[in-house]
Design a protein around this motif. Structure first.
Motif, mmCIF file in Angstrom:
data_model
loop_
_atom_site.group_PDB
_atom_site.id
_atom_site.type_symbol
_atom_site.label_atom_id
_atom_site.label_comp_id
_atom_site.label_asym_id
_atom_site.label_seq_id
_atom_site.Cartn_x
_atom_site.Cartn_y
_atom_site.Cartn_z
ATOM 1 N N PHE A 79 0.842 -1.202 0.000
ATOM 2 C CA PHE A 79 0.000 0.000 0.000
ATOM 3 C C PHE A 79 0.872 1.245 0.000
ATOM 4 C CE2 PHE A 79 -3.733 -2.124 2.528
ATOM 5 C CZ PHE A 79 -3.832 -3.093 1.541
ATOM 6 N N THR A 80 0.362 2.295 -0.656
ATOM 7 C CA THR A 80 1.076 3.563 -0.701
ATOM 8 C C THR A 80 0.115 4.696 -0.400
ATOM 9 O OG1 THR A 80 2.576 2.712 -2.401
ATOM 10 C CG2 THR A 80 2.498 5.101 -2.095
ATOM 11 N N ILE A 81 0.515 5.547 0.530
ATOM 12 C CA ILE A 81 -0.280 6.731 0.883
ATOM 13 C C ILE A 81 0.355 7.953 0.244
ATOM 14 C CG2 ILE A 81 -0.965 8.249 2.774
ATOM 15 C CD1 ILE A 81 -1.108 5.765 4.555
ATOM 16 N N SER A 82 -0.487 8.820 -0.292
ATOM 17 C CA SER A 82 -0.008 10.090 -0.829
ATOM 18 C C SER A 82 -1.049 11.155 -0.538
ATOM 19 C CB SER A 82 0.260 9.988 -2.335
ATOM 20 O OG SER A 82 -0.918 9.639 -3.031
ATOM 21 N N ARG A 83 -0.609 12.397 -0.569
ATOM 22 C CA ARG A 83 -1.563 13.476 -0.331
ATOM 23 C C ARG A 83 -1.360 14.583 -1.353
ATOM 24 N NH1 ARG A 83 -1.109 15.522 5.585
ATOM 25 N NH2 ARG A 83 -2.820 16.883 4.908
ATOM 26 N N ASP A 84 -2.465 15.205 -1.721
ATOM 27 C CA ASP A 84 -2.463 16.331 -2.645
ATOM 28 C C ASP A 84 -3.174 17.468 -1.925
ATOM 29 O OD1 ASP A 84 -2.868 18.210 -4.634
ATOM 30 O OD2 ASP A 84 -3.322 16.729 -6.179
ATOM 31 N N ASN A 85 -2.402 18.349 -1.333
ATOM 32 C CA ASN A 85 -3.007 19.434 -0.552
ATOM 33 C C ASN A 85 -3.800 20.399 -1.423
ATOM 34 O OD1 ASN A 85 -2.076 18.494 1.934
ATOM 35 N ND2 ASN A 85 -0.127 19.593 1.739
ATOM 36 N N ALA A 86 -3.424 20.537 -2.681
ATOM 37 C CA ALA A 86 -4.164 21.422 -3.577
ATOM 38 C C ALA A 86 -5.583 20.914 -3.811
ATOM 39 C CB ALA A 86 -3.438 21.554 -4.905
ATOM 40 N N LYS A 87 -5.761 19.605 -3.700
ATOM 41 C CA LYS A 87 -7.085 19.003 -3.889
ATOM 42 C C LYS A 87 -7.717 18.584 -2.569
ATOM 43 C CE LYS A 87 -6.125 17.219 -8.530
ATOM 44 N NZ LYS A 87 -6.096 16.008 -9.400
ATOM 45 N N ASN A 88 -7.051 18.894 -1.456
ATOM 46 C CA ASN A 88 -7.568 18.481 -0.138
ATOM 47 C C ASN A 88 -7.879 16.987 -0.110
ATOM 48 O OD1 ASN A 88 -7.349 21.094 0.766
ATOM 49 N ND2 ASN A 88 -9.454 21.270 1.456
ATOM 50 N N THR A 89 -6.994 16.189 -0.654
ATOM 51 C CA THR A 89 -7.265 14.763 -0.789
ATOM 52 C C THR A 89 -6.039 13.942 -0.414
ATOM 53 O OG1 THR A 89 -8.852 15.185 -2.562
ATOM 54 C CG2 THR A 89 -8.024 12.947 -2.371
ATOM 55 N N VAL A 90 -6.290 12.841 0.266
ATOM 56 C CA VAL A 90 -5.275 11.842 0.555
ATOM 57 C C VAL A 90 -5.697 10.546 -0.122
ATOM 58 C CG1 VAL A 90 -4.192 10.451 2.368
ATOM 59 C CG2 VAL A 90 -4.543 12.902 2.712
ATOM 60 N N TYR A 91 -4.722 9.849 -0.666
ATOM 61 C CA TYR A 91 -4.989 8.617 -1.403
ATOM 62 C C TYR A 91 -4.364 7.412 -0.708
ATOM 63 C CZ TYR A 91 -5.939 12.060 -5.034
ATOM 64 O OH TYR A 91 -6.436 13.125 -5.744
ATOM 65 N N LEU A 92 -5.008 6.277 -0.901
ATOM 66 C CA LEU A 92 -4.449 5.008 -0.455
ATOM 67 C C LEU A 92 -4.448 4.076 -1.657
ATOM 68 C CD1 LEU A 92 -3.419 3.132 1.813
ATOM 69 C CD2 LEU A 92 -5.813 2.477 2.205
ATOM 70 N N GLN A 93 -3.281 3.887 -2.234
ATOM 71 C CA GLN A 93 -3.131 2.966 -3.366
ATOM 72 C C GLN A 93 -2.855 1.583 -2.808
ATOM 73 O OE1 GLN A 93 -3.333 3.477 -6.839
ATOM 74 N NE2 GLN A 93 -3.148 1.248 -6.903
ATOM 75 N N MET A 94 -3.687 0.633 -3.166
ATOM 76 C CA MET A 94 -3.570 -0.724 -2.648
ATOM 77 C C MET A 94 -3.298 -1.684 -3.797
ATOM 78 S SD MET A 94 -6.597 -0.715 0.211
ATOM 79 C CE MET A 94 -7.928 -0.666 -1.001
ATOM 80 N N ASN A 95 -2.179 -2.349 -3.744
ATOM 81 C CA ASN A 95 -1.790 -3.309 -4.774
ATOM 82 C C ASN A 95 -1.685 -4.709 -4.182
ATOM 83 O OD1 ASN A 95 -1.496 -1.144 -6.614
ATOM 84 N ND2 ASN A 95 0.631 -0.827 -6.010
ATOM 85 N N SER A 96 -1.676 -5.693 -5.063
ATOM 86 C CA SER A 96 -1.536 -7.098 -4.636
ATOM 87 C C SER A 96 -2.529 -7.428 -3.529
ATOM 88 C CB SER A 96 -0.098 -7.371 -4.161
ATOM 89 O OG SER A 96 0.839 -7.086 -5.174
ATOM 90 N N LEU A 97 -3.758 -7.073 -3.749
ATOM 91 C CA LEU A 97 -4.776 -7.255 -2.713
ATOM 92 C C LEU A 97 -5.037 -8.731 -2.442
ATOM 93 C CD1 LEU A 97 -7.119 -4.337 -3.721
ATOM 94 C CD2 LEU A 97 -6.099 -4.649 -1.457
ATOM 95 N N LYS A 98 -5.354 -9.008 -1.182
ATOM 96 C CA LYS A 98 -5.624 -10.361 -0.713
ATOM 97 C C LYS A 98 -7.015 -10.396 -0.103
ATOM 98 C CE LYS A 98 -0.807 -10.546 0.846
ATOM 99 N NZ LYS A 98 0.067 -10.740 2.034
ATOM 100 N N PRO A 99 -7.623 -11.575 -0.038
ATOM 101 C CA PRO A 99 -8.937 -11.661 0.625
ATOM 102 C C PRO A 99 -8.910 -11.120 2.056
ATOM 103 C CG PRO A 99 -8.537 -13.631 -0.650
ATOM 104 C CD PRO A 99 -7.271 -12.820 -0.717
ATOM 105 N N ASP A 100 -7.790 -11.238 2.741
ATOM 106 C CA ASP A 100 -7.670 -10.720 4.109
ATOM 107 C C ASP A 100 -7.731 -9.200 4.166
ATOM 108 O OD1 ASP A 100 -5.345 -13.188 5.506
ATOM 109 O OD2 ASP A 100 -7.509 -13.221 5.168
ATOM 110 N N ASP A 101 -7.612 -8.548 3.025
ATOM 111 C CA ASP A 101 -7.729 -7.083 2.995
ATOM 112 C C ASP A 101 -9.179 -6.625 2.971
ATOM 113 O OD1 ASP A 101 -4.922 -7.110 0.772
ATOM 114 O OD2 ASP A 101 -4.904 -6.558 2.902
#
Length: 122
Positions: free
Chosen positions: A67-89
């Motif tokens: 997982f990767t977290i990023s933020r874009d203050n100009a858009k007032n938004t934070v993102y959570l990029q989730m890769n290689s997802l598993k059923p436990d997620d």
């Protein structure tokens, strides 16, 4: 206080990816620490990761390397990029905000979004 709205959840197959968004209202968004948490049925809320005003990021154990977290203050938004997802997620994913430094405990966050469901099929 800041208001938060999550989006981007859905159904995905194991190994797939999703990007969650946490959109915030408020002119002081850039000063907040934003955390991501998740809660699966019958389980306690779990820390996923957080990013502070200086863009310092800390991940919980389940997120490291996938997982990767990023933020874009100009858009007032934070993102959570989730890769290689598993059923436990599979869980409801929440974003939360607090003033000040990074924190891992859900009780240290003041404002919460309504959550977005992520379901990973096997």
């Amino acid at each position: 206080q800041v208001q938060l709205v999550e989006s981007g959840g859905g159904l995905v197959q194991a190994g797939g990816s999703l990007r969650l968004s946490c959109a915030a209202s408020g002119r002081t968004f850039s000063s907040y620490t934003i955390g991501w948490f998740r809660q699966a049925p019958g389980k306690e809320r779990e820390f996923v990761g957080a990013v502070n005003w200086a863009n310092n990021i800390f991940y919980g154990g389940s997120a490291k390397g996938r997982f990767t977290i990023s933020r874009d203050n100009a858009k007032n938004t934070v993102y959570l990029q989730m890769n290689s997802l598993k059923p436990d997620d599979t869980a409801v994913y929440y974003c939360a905000a607090r003033g000040g430094y990074l924190a891992l405990g859900s009780d240290q966050y003041d404002s919460w979004g309504q959550g977005t469901q992520v379901t990973v099929s096997s």
